[in-house]
Design an enzyme around this catalytic site. Structure first.
Site, mmCIF file in Angstrom:
data_model
loop_
_atom_site.group_PDB
_atom_site.id
_atom_site.type_symbol
_atom_site.label_atom_id
_atom_site.label_comp_id
_atom_site.label_asym_id
_atom_site.label_seq_id
_atom_site.Cartn_x
_atom_site.Cartn_y
_atom_site.Cartn_z
ATOM 1 N N ASN A 29 -10.537 -2.448 -6.316
ATOM 2 C CA ASN A 29 -9.696 -1.609 -7.183
ATOM 3 C C ASN A 29 -10.305 -1.389 -8.572
ATOM 4 O O ASN A 29 -9.933 -0.448 -9.279
ATOM 5 C CB ASN A 29 -8.285 -2.207 -7.341
ATOM 6 C CG ASN A 29 -7.403 -2.016 -6.120
ATOM 7 O OD1 ASN A 29 -6.480 -2.782 -5.884
ATOM 8 N ND2 ASN A 29 -7.675 -0.986 -5.316
ATOM 9 N N ASP A 72 0.832 -1.210 0.000
ATOM 10 C CA ASP A 72 0.000 0.000 0.000
ATOM 11 C C ASP A 72 0.865 1.258 0.000
ATOM 12 O O ASP A 72 1.992 1.243 0.510
ATOM 13 C CB ASP A 72 -0.901 -0.023 1.247
ATOM 14 C CG ASP A 72 -2.088 0.911 1.108
ATOM 15 O OD1 ASP A 72 -2.313 1.452 0.002
ATOM 16 O OD2 ASP A 72 -2.793 1.112 2.116
HETATM 17 C C1 FPP Z 1 -1.613 0.152 -3.479
HETATM 18 O O1 FPP Z 1 -1.215 1.489 -3.487
HETATM 19 C C2 FPP Z 1 -1.091 -0.588 -4.617
HETATM 20 C C3 FPP Z 1 -1.833 -1.154 -5.609
HETATM 21 C C4 FPP Z 1 -3.292 -1.091 -5.657
HETATM 22 C C5 FPP Z 1 -1.205 -1.857 -6.739
HETATM 23 C C6 FPP Z 1 0.007 -2.657 -6.451
HETATM 24 C C7 FPP Z 1 0.742 -2.816 -7.698
HETATM 25 C C8 FPP Z 1 2.068 -2.785 -7.850
HETATM 26 C C9 FPP Z 1 3.037 -2.691 -6.733
HETATM 27 C C10 FPP Z 1 2.584 -2.829 -9.228
HETATM 28 C C11 FPP Z 1 3.248 -4.049 -9.677
HETATM 29 C C12 FPP Z 1 2.824 -5.300 -9.079
HETATM 30 C C13 FPP Z 1 3.287 -6.518 -9.421
HETATM 31 C C14 FPP Z 1 2.807 -7.699 -8.655
HETATM 32 C C15 FPP Z 1 4.233 -6.751 -10.505
HETATM 33 P P1 FPP Z 1 -2.337 2.599 -3.595
HETATM 34 O O2 FPP Z 1 -2.505 2.948 -5.040
HETATM 35 O O3 FPP Z 1 -3.575 2.142 -2.913
HETATM 36 O O4 FPP Z 1 -1.671 3.786 -2.827
HETATM 37 P P2 FPP Z 1 -2.411 4.925 -1.975
HETATM 38 O O5 FPP Z 1 -3.110 4.243 -0.849
HETATM 39 O O6 FPP Z 1 -1.282 5.787 -1.520
HETATM 40 O O7 FPP Z 1 -3.336 5.636 -2.913
#
Ligand code: FPP
Length: 250
Positions: free
Chosen positions: A70, A22
């Site tokens: 998501n 996250d």
């Molecule tokens: C959460 O941060 C992250 C995600 C929803 C996506 C995770 C994806 C990756 C790390 C990219 C690559 C993954 C793989 C497995 C190759 P957020 O967007 O919720 O952050 P925020 O809470 O700060 O908005």
């Protein structure tokens, strides 16, 4: 210099670690960049965590990469994430094979765009004989979705007479979950300072130790993972028993 890695007792490693990655969006925002920049930089942290776990001897690493919820993000962000995931899977295939890591995916995979689903299946097939560690990506996944699905499947088996109601116990339910071939995670890590489960592995995390860190996911490196494991090893897992009962058993 002593690092957290030196504090880890290799004989008491968690067999399965689950991570809620996250904070990509906030990491990008802090730098005045768009959210996808954060996801792009999150890929490096995925690589670091996978390598660190495989090197130590952790058998299962499970990452919450895209939740059912998501899908409600902007179409631009969803598309960018899907493209990033496919690109990463293709680019990392060699590294997965070099490190003897098997890729696995759980979730409502039929909802993924076809190009993404195909890239996923290709990488899963190409790594299926790898033995050192299983890396599971949770995609279009949520714990309630998974449990609801299991209930439907069990109900069908009861209706067809394959399962008697008396046979439905915890083991039976576990068998109908997407994680049926792996042990429950002993350790859950969540980055970015949020301290909630967000519909992740609701059944499987019943007895897990939770570790929270304020670091945003793109900043979470190998040393952070070692720190989480060292912290976990300092805890006593009691499974509802008392400390005395546990030491009596020893
Ligand atoms: C959460 O941060 C992250 C995600 C929803 C996506 C995770 C994806 C990756 C790390 C990219 C690559 C993954 C793989 C497995 C190759 P957020 O967007 O919720 O952050 P925020 O809470 O700060 O908005």
């Amino acid at each position: 210099m002593e690092t957290y890695k030196d504090k880890i007792d290799i004989k008491r490693l968690p067999e399965h670690i689950a991570i809620i990655m996250d904070g990509n969006g906030r990491w990008a925002k802090e730098q005045g960049k768009i959210r996808i920049f954060g996801h792009q930089n999150g890929v490096g942290a995925v690589r670091a965590a996978s390598e660190a776990c495989a090197e130590l001897g952790v058998k299962y690493l499970t990452l919450y990469a895209f939740s059912t919820e998501n899908w409600n993000r902007s179409q631009i962000e969803v598309d960018a994430l899907m493209r990033l995931l496919s690109k990463t899977m293709s680019e990392e295939l060699k590294t997965l094979n070099d490190n003897d890591i098997r890729l696995n995916a759980i979730g409502d995979l039929q909802r993924l765009p076809k190009y993404n689903y195909d890239a996923l299946m290709k990488t899963i097939e190409a790594t299926k004989n790898n033995k050192r560690m299983t890396l599971t990506l949770c995609l279009s996944y949520s714990g309630r979705w998974e449990i609801t699905n299991a209930v439907k499947q069990i109900a069908e088996k009861v209706m067809s007479g394959e399962i008697a109601i008396e046979q439905i116990d915890e083991d039976c339910v576990s068998k109908f979950l997407n994680t049926n071939n792996m042990p429950d995670p002993e350790l859950l890590i969540r980055t970015s300072g949020e301290e909630r489960l967000s519909n992740f592995l609701l059944w499987q995390l019943a007895y897990s130790e939770f570790y929270f860190t304020d670091k945003f996911w793109p900043d979470f490196g190998k040393e952070d993972l070692y720190q989480a494991i060292a912290d976990y090893q300092n805890r006593e897992r009691r499974f509802g028993k008392t400390s005395e009962q546990l030491s009596d058993k020893k």
